[in-house]
Scaffold this active site. Structure first.
Site, mmCIF file in Angstrom:
data_model
loop_
_atom_site.group_PDB
_atom_site.id
_atom_site.type_symbol
_atom_site.label_atom_id
_atom_site.label_comp_id
_atom_site.label_asym_id
_atom_site.label_seq_id
_atom_site.Cartn_x
_atom_site.Cartn_y
_atom_site.Cartn_z
ATOM 1 N N ARG A 11 17.988 -65.780 91.514
ATOM 2 C CA ARG A 11 17.785 -66.945 90.633
ATOM 3 C C ARG A 11 17.183 -66.554 89.288
ATOM 4 O O ARG A 11 16.404 -67.309 88.710
ATOM 5 C CB ARG A 11 16.915 -68.001 91.311
ATOM 6 N N ARG A 60 16.541 -72.547 86.353
ATOM 7 C CA ARG A 60 15.719 -73.625 85.798
ATOM 8 C C ARG A 60 14.402 -73.208 85.167
ATOM 9 O O ARG A 60 13.834 -73.957 84.391
ATOM 10 C CB ARG A 60 15.442 -74.663 86.899
ATOM 11 N N ARG A 105 21.608 -77.130 80.497
ATOM 12 C CA ARG A 105 21.733 -78.023 81.650
ATOM 13 C C ARG A 105 21.597 -79.491 81.240
ATOM 14 O O ARG A 105 22.291 -80.349 81.781
ATOM 15 C CB ARG A 105 20.652 -77.630 82.660
ATOM 16 N N ASP A 125 27.605 -70.874 92.311
ATOM 17 C CA ASP A 125 26.844 -71.363 93.470
ATOM 18 C C ASP A 125 27.614 -71.071 94.753
ATOM 19 O O ASP A 125 28.841 -71.017 94.744
ATOM 20 C CB ASP A 125 26.568 -72.862 93.353
ATOM 21 N N TYR A 175 25.813 -76.857 105.162
ATOM 22 C CA TYR A 175 26.084 -77.825 104.087
ATOM 23 C C TYR A 175 27.377 -78.605 104.358
ATOM 24 O O TYR A 175 27.430 -79.816 104.207
ATOM 25 C CB TYR A 175 26.200 -77.113 102.738
HETATM 26 O O1 1CP Z 1 20.482 -66.343 89.046
HETATM 27 C C1 1CP Z 1 21.055 -66.537 90.119
HETATM 28 O O2 1CP Z 1 20.548 -66.289 91.214
HETATM 29 C C2 1CP Z 1 22.524 -66.959 90.079
HETATM 30 C C3 1CP Z 1 22.859 -68.252 90.411
HETATM 31 C C4 1CP Z 1 22.755 -68.904 91.777
HETATM 32 C C5 1CP Z 1 22.804 -68.364 93.080
HETATM 33 C C6 1CP Z 1 22.825 -66.923 93.499
HETATM 34 C C7 1CP Z 1 22.671 -70.290 91.880
HETATM 35 C C8 1CP Z 1 22.593 -71.217 90.755
HETATM 36 N N1 1CP Z 1 22.780 -70.600 93.211
HETATM 37 C C9 1CP Z 1 22.830 -69.455 93.965
HETATM 38 C C10 1CP Z 1 22.975 -69.336 95.430
HETATM 39 C C11 1CP Z 1 22.623 -70.495 96.277
HETATM 40 N N2 1CP Z 1 22.922 -71.804 96.102
HETATM 41 C C12 1CP Z 1 21.983 -70.379 97.536
HETATM 42 C C13 1CP Z 1 21.593 -69.068 98.160
HETATM 43 C C14 1CP Z 1 20.297 -68.579 97.658
HETATM 44 C C15 1CP Z 1 19.090 -69.390 98.023
HETATM 45 O O3 1CP Z 1 18.790 -69.488 99.228
HETATM 46 O O4 1CP Z 1 18.468 -69.940 97.109
HETATM 47 C C16 1CP Z 1 21.855 -71.660 98.083
HETATM 48 C C17 1CP Z 1 21.232 -72.054 99.415
HETATM 49 C C18 1CP Z 1 22.444 -72.569 97.168
HETATM 50 C C19 1CP Z 1 22.585 -74.035 97.330
HETATM 51 C C20 1CP Z 1 21.895 -74.716 96.233
HETATM 52 N N3 1CP Z 1 22.398 -74.816 94.959
HETATM 53 C C21 1CP Z 1 20.603 -75.284 96.233
HETATM 54 C C22 1CP Z 1 19.646 -75.271 97.423
HETATM 55 C C23 1CP Z 1 19.494 -76.587 98.017
HETATM 56 C C24 1CP Z 1 18.797 -76.604 99.340
HETATM 57 O O5 1CP Z 1 19.471 -76.949 100.306
HETATM 58 O O6 1CP Z 1 17.599 -76.250 99.396
HETATM 59 C C25 1CP Z 1 20.369 -75.808 94.949
HETATM 60 C C26 1CP Z 1 19.174 -76.566 94.471
HETATM 61 C C27 1CP Z 1 21.503 -75.470 94.159
HETATM 62 C C28 1CP Z 1 21.711 -75.745 92.706
HETATM 63 C C29 1CP Z 1 21.559 -74.560 91.840
HETATM 64 N N4 1CP Z 1 22.292 -73.392 91.975
HETATM 65 C C30 1CP Z 1 21.960 -72.521 90.977
HETATM 66 C C31 1CP Z 1 20.973 -73.158 90.158
HETATM 67 C C32 1CP Z 1 20.363 -72.563 88.931
HETATM 68 C C33 1CP Z 1 20.728 -74.419 90.704
HETATM 69 C C34 1CP Z 1 19.803 -75.496 90.153
HETATM 70 C C35 1CP Z 1 20.618 -76.407 89.350
HETATM 71 C C36 1CP Z 1 19.841 -77.402 88.557
HETATM 72 O O7 1CP Z 1 19.427 -78.410 89.144
HETATM 73 O O8 1CP Z 1 19.722 -77.210 87.363
#
Ligand code: 1CP
Length: 335
Positions: free
Chosen positions: A22, A26, A35, A72, A147
């Site tokens: 990540r 954010r 965003r 994602d 999911y």
């Molecule tokens: O910098 C990076 O890591 C690259 C981008 C990235 C990656 C690797 C994003 C962007 N998402 C992910 C993987 C991801 N997405 C995972 C695996 C890693 C982890 O466990 O965190 C998971 C579970 C998700 C699903 C997801 N997408 C969630 C989690 C929700 C939950 O169930 O707890 C969320 C909040 C997102 C949205 C998301 N994806 C990425 C970002 C920057 C965001 C936030 C978006 C926003 O609201 O602005």
């Protein structure tokens, strides 16, 4: 060749490498700026120009060895026909799963829907220094299932009865998902990514007696594919505690990301023939410099002479101050 790729292939290179899960996201004001103007998260992931820009934001700011493509794990269910929405402060919401529609999907349509992701990878590779890795990723089948079938009632509860009741259906879904995930890996590598990370973020929710079927087996199948195709790979089976050892023995990935519940000394002793990555609790970046450096030292010292990739035990938290990230990187480089 990028330093990360070299390390994962040779498994005996103890040069420094550092990136953060990540790292694009954010906590960066320049991400929040983009965003704000792009309310639909999936659309943002499908905007090749912007997702490439976001991928490079942390690379411009910090002395990191790798970029990770801004996308994602839920782009896979999206490309397989489910509607995916991100509700502010609530997380993802996915439309109801339909098995007929899912089984009806083919490689061509899947690849077409994800084409903007591949374009973003291509663009990013062209703008990234040669010695830096471009990491692409997928969600592991189990974590995607959680999911796709909306199986998670809250952060830590899974509907176990449903697992039993829908066992046969789940088996078919996993088998098909493995196929599409391998296609997604191949496409991302063809577009210019040079390492793949497999996120099994909800592996810790699997009932113990089912961990082979839902975690080891699907990850092993995907790693088998990566090995056949000579694609350097890193697994992240988050939350499985001492099962990390068995996971590593069975799945045999090139790299394994430990989570923040794993003792680094235990990992060094038990996880063999693999490059260890990460471990540091992302919450430590919210504490004092002294505490942050002390914790980081534990990982640096433990893995001093081993092929280790400095990273976290989960993603950077949105409330992290980017200056603390900078300080942590400098500390790692200096020590
Ligand atoms: O910098 C990076 O890591 C690259 C981008 C990235 C990656 C690797 C994003 C962007 N998402 C992910 C993987 C991801 N997405 C995972 C695996 C890693 C982890 O466990 O965190 C998971 C579970 C998700 C699903 C997801 N997408 C969630 C989690 C929700 C939950 O169930 O707890 C969320 C909040 C997102 C949205 C998301 N994806 C990425 C970002 C920057 C965001 C936030 C978006 C926003 O609201 O602005």
């Amino acid at each position: 060749m990028s330093n990360l790729r070299k390390k994962l292939i040779s498994k005996n290179d103890s040069c420094k490498s550092i990136w953060f899960m990540r790292q694009a996201g954010r906590y960066l004001p320049e991400f929040r700026e983009i965003r704000k103007k792009n309310k639909d998260f999936i659309e943002l992931c499908l905007n090749s120009e912007l997702s490439s820009q976001i991928t490079l934001q942390p690379i411009k700011r910090f002395d990191l060895d790798s970029a990770i493509i801004f996308s994602d794990i839920l782009m896979t269910p999206y490309a397989l026909g489910q509607e995916v929405k991100f509700i502010k402060d609530k997380g993802p919401k996915i439309s109801e799963f339909n098995i007929e529609s899912f089984l009806d999907k083919n490689e061509k349509g899947f690849t077409q829907k994800l084409n903007p992701v591949y374009k973003a990878i291509e663009k990013t590779r062209n703008n990234l220094e040669k010695n830096k890795s471009l990491i692409a990723f997928i969600g592991a089948p189990w974590t995607l299932l959680v999911y796709m079938l909306n199986m998670k009632n809250s952060k830590s509860v899974i509907d176990i009865k449903r697992l039993e009741k829908e066992k046969d259906k789940i088996k078919i879904i996993i088998k098909n998902l493995i196929n599409f995930l391998c296609i997604h890996i191949r496409n991302q590598i063809d577009a210019g990514a040079d390492v793949i990370q497999i996120f099994d973020s909800w592996a810790g929710l699997i009932p113990k007696e089912k961990i082979k079927d839902y975690c080891y087996y699907p990850n092993a199948k995907i790693i088998e594919f990566c090995k056949k195709e000579k694609i350097p790979n890193i697994c992240f089976p988050k939350g499985i505690n001492e099962k990390y050892e068995e996971f590593n023995q069975i799945v045999k990935p090139d790299g394994i990301n430990i989570d923040y519940q794993i003792d680094p000394a235990w990992a060094k002793k038990k996880l063999k023939n693999v490059v260890i990555q990460g471990g540091l609790d992302p919450k430590i970046l919210l504490k004092s410099d002294k505490e942050m450096f002390q914790e980081a030292t534990k990982y640096i010292q433990t893995f001093k002479a081993s092929p280790y990739i400095f990273n976290l035990g989960h993603g950077l938290l949105p409330e992290t101050d980017p200056d603390r990230v900078k300080k942590l990187i400098k500390f790692y480089r200096d020590n």
